[in-house]
Scaffold this active site. Structure first.
Site, mmCIF file in Angstrom:
data_model
loop_
_atom_site.group_PDB
_atom_site.id
_atom_site.type_symbol
_atom_site.label_atom_id
_atom_site.label_comp_id
_atom_site.label_asym_id
_atom_site.label_seq_id
_atom_site.Cartn_x
_atom_site.Cartn_y
_atom_site.Cartn_z
ATOM 1 N N CYS A 155 -1.965 2.082 -4.799
ATOM 2 C CA CYS A 155 -2.146 1.072 -3.753
ATOM 3 C C CYS A 155 -1.179 -0.083 -3.957
ATOM 4 O O CYS A 155 -1.100 -0.629 -5.055
ATOM 5 C CB CYS A 155 -3.546 0.470 -3.811
ATOM 6 S SG CYS A 155 -4.884 1.562 -3.360
ATOM 7 N N CYS A 209 -7.217 4.900 -7.630
ATOM 8 C CA CYS A 209 -8.530 4.741 -6.994
ATOM 9 C C CYS A 209 -8.824 5.820 -5.968
ATOM 10 O O CYS A 209 -9.904 5.853 -5.393
ATOM 11 C CB CYS A 209 -8.661 3.357 -6.356
ATOM 12 S SG CYS A 209 -7.809 3.212 -4.773
ATOM 13 N N GLY A 217 3.701 -14.935 20.470
ATOM 14 C CA GLY A 217 4.940 -14.214 20.224
ATOM 15 C C GLY A 217 6.208 -15.015 20.475
ATOM 16 O O GLY A 217 7.289 -14.588 20.092
ATOM 17 N N CYS A 257 -4.060 7.384 -3.595
ATOM 18 C CA CYS A 257 -3.734 6.485 -4.708
ATOM 19 C C CYS A 257 -4.139 7.133 -6.034
ATOM 20 O O CYS A 257 -5.258 7.619 -6.182
ATOM 21 C CB CYS A 257 -4.466 5.150 -4.535
ATOM 22 S SG CYS A 257 -4.402 4.083 -5.991
ATOM 23 N N CYS A 314 -7.326 -1.980 -4.443
ATOM 24 C CA CYS A 314 -7.410 -0.932 -5.464
ATOM 25 C C CYS A 314 -8.478 -1.304 -6.501
ATOM 26 O O CYS A 314 -9.313 -0.479 -6.872
ATOM 27 C CB CYS A 314 -6.050 -0.772 -6.143
ATOM 28 S SG CYS A 314 -5.838 0.798 -6.999
HETATM 29 ZN ZN LIG Z 1 -5.740 2.336 -5.263
#
Ligand SMILES: [Zn+2]
Lengths: 202, 296
Positions: free
Chosen positions: B269, B247, B35, B244, B275
């Site tokens: 997506c 999909c 970090g 989505c 996807c």
């Molecule tokens: Zn998708």
């Protein structure tokens, strides 16, 4: 000609690809403390620097970084090799060294003698590369911290009895502190300052 | 981007060896201090800063002949930025490339983390525009460095709390600040906060490169990454009302796609590879076409 032939040999055969392969081994080792990685390289300095130490030096050191050598590593042919293959200046000042190399069997100096970085710039610290007789078979230690899923057992040989106490002091300085790379032949194991260490309970 | 044909003579992966060594040293320090932003001497690359020169320099310094590279921009492999960077590395490093998350050893990204969980041995390289999470609160580098040194992050909490006072919730949705390894507050780059939980204890090594601001930082595998929040206003990720449209995936980050000029739109997506994988596996969304039908 002062430079011995030994100093001219033992560099990378193919600097671009060998240094990349060595770096990926180091990056894997540093991001997974306690694991053992093998550095595939034919590089080898003359004298006591091991194959892994030689490869790490060629991979990371150059005219912009200074290198400190422990007494058993400090020899003419090694100095010639470092100068010829890396151009890195060798320093007598531990606290100014970017990289410090420790020969097999030498006493581990106080970590506070090396560069520990500052609170603002903790990266300005020494990475110490320590040759050990083996990366297994020593004190049973347990490591935890970033890069480690839960815990990992590690047992590098040849560390002083009070190593866990000394390491805990270094870890306690976080984000300051030194990072260690243990080497044996062509194998490496890393101990970044972020790693907590304790003795395995029997 | 300069056309690859103009790169008449170049080293493997474009950068000279001394530059790679300098970047490699910075990467090892970044891994050792999770970090913390390690300064490095950024080099000119044959592409403008906005194109991810920091990420490109990190990728160029770690890439080898055995790697398989994936490049994404906003989740997609086929945007101009992703295509250009992929073509650049094919040209200068001759590496294998892929769009499949699972096949890649190195993934360079802008703005997303793949939906498919990353695995041990993979490296995710982020392109970072502004690495300093405190910069918009305190423009002076000397001051922000002091705040990191003292672990003095009160200002960051004040900013988030002002968000709550103004909006009733924390309005920050991108580049949502995180704390790494219980120590450093870090900017995760402009990924949606939806992706923040994916950084936490990821099996992959995560490297961040900021070219213009010359900083490299890292999250090692299995490292604690916590999004900043308050007890009464806990961190929450974005939620989507529908799956989505193509999909049917739920619990993924969706992009809005405009379908026509009459206000028609759908949510799909953002991770195009994810996807496609799902559709190939037979999943069909509300507006999707089954892959077997499409093939006929
Ligand atoms: Zn998708």
């Amino acid at each position: 000609m002062a430079l011995a032939n030994a100093s001219l040999d033992g560099g990378f055969q193919d600097a671009v690809f060998e240094s990349q392969a060595v770096f990926r081994g180091l990056m894997d080792a540093m991001s997974r403390p306690g694991t053992i990685q093998t550095l595939e390289t034919p590089a080898k300095a003359p004298g006591a620097l091991s194959a892994a130490q030689s490869a790490i030096l060629l991979c990371l050191a150059d005219p912009d970084t200074s290198v400190w050598l422990s007494p058993s590593l400090y020899a003419q042919d090694a100095l010639g090799w470092i100068s010829f293959h890396s151009g890195a200046p060798v320093t007598h000042s531990m606290s100014n060294a970017n990289f410090a190399f420790l020969g097999l069997g030498e006493a581990l100096p106080d970590f506070l003698g090396f560069a520990n970085g500052t609170q603002e710039y903790p990266d300005r610290s020494t990475t110490i590369i320590i040759e050990l007789p083996a990366l297994t078979g020593g004190q049973a230690l347990v490591a935890a911290g970033p890069g480690i899923e839960n815990e990992i057992d590690m047992s590098p040989s040849g560390l002083p009895d009070n190593f866990v106490r000394r390491w805990s002091a270094n870890h306690g300085l976080f984000p300051r502190g030194v990072d260690l790379i243990f080497t044996c032949g062509s194998t490496v194991m890393c101990l970044p300052r972020s790693t907590q260490l304790k003795q395995r309970e029997v | 981007m300069t056309s690859a044909g103009n790169l008449a003579t170049y080293n493997f992966a474009y950068l000279d060896e001394q530059t790679k060594r300098m970047i490699r040293r910075a990467i090892l320090k970044a891994i050792a201090i999770p970090g913390y932003q390690v300064p490095f001497a950024s080099r000119e690359m044959p592409m403008p800063y906005g194109w991810g020169t920091g990420g490109v320099q990190v990728t160029a310094s770690i890439l080898g002949p055995d790697d398989t590279l994936k490049v994404i921009d906003q989740g997609a492999d086929d945007t101009t930025n992703a295509v250009s960077i992929r073509a650049f590395f094919q040209k200068v490093a001759n590496v294998k490339v892929t769009t499949k998350t699972g096949e890649a050893t190195v993934i360079q990204t802008r703005h997303r983390i793949p939906e498919e969980p990353l695995t041990e041995g993979q490296v995710l390289v982020y392109q970072v525009p502004i690495p300093e999470p405190l910069r918009f609160l305190e423009p002076r580098e000397t001051e922000t460095r002091k705040m990191h040194a003292l672990e003095e992050y009160g200002l960051m909490h004040v900013k988030l709390y002002e968000d709550i006072a103004r909006n009733g919730h924390i309005a920050t949705t991108y580049a949502y600040p995180v704390k790494v390894g219980e120590r450093y507050v870090m900017d995760p780059s402009p990924i949606p906060k939806f992706d923040n939980p994916k950084m936490h204890r990821s099996q992959a090594l995560q490297l961040f490169g900021a070219g213009r601001e010359k900083r490299i930082y890292a999250i090692p595998p299995h490292t604690e990454v916590v999004s900043l929040d308050f007890e009464d206003y806990p961190f929450e990720i974005q939620k989507f009302e529908k799956p989505c449209a193509l999909c049917g995936a739920e619990n993924v980050y969706l992009d809005e796609v405009v379908l026509d000029d009459k206000g028609g739109r759908m949510f799909v997506c953002s991770d195009t590879d994810h996807c496609e994988d799902r559709r190939n596996a037979g999943h069909v969304g509300e507006l999707g076409v089954a892959q077997t039908e499409a093939a006929e």
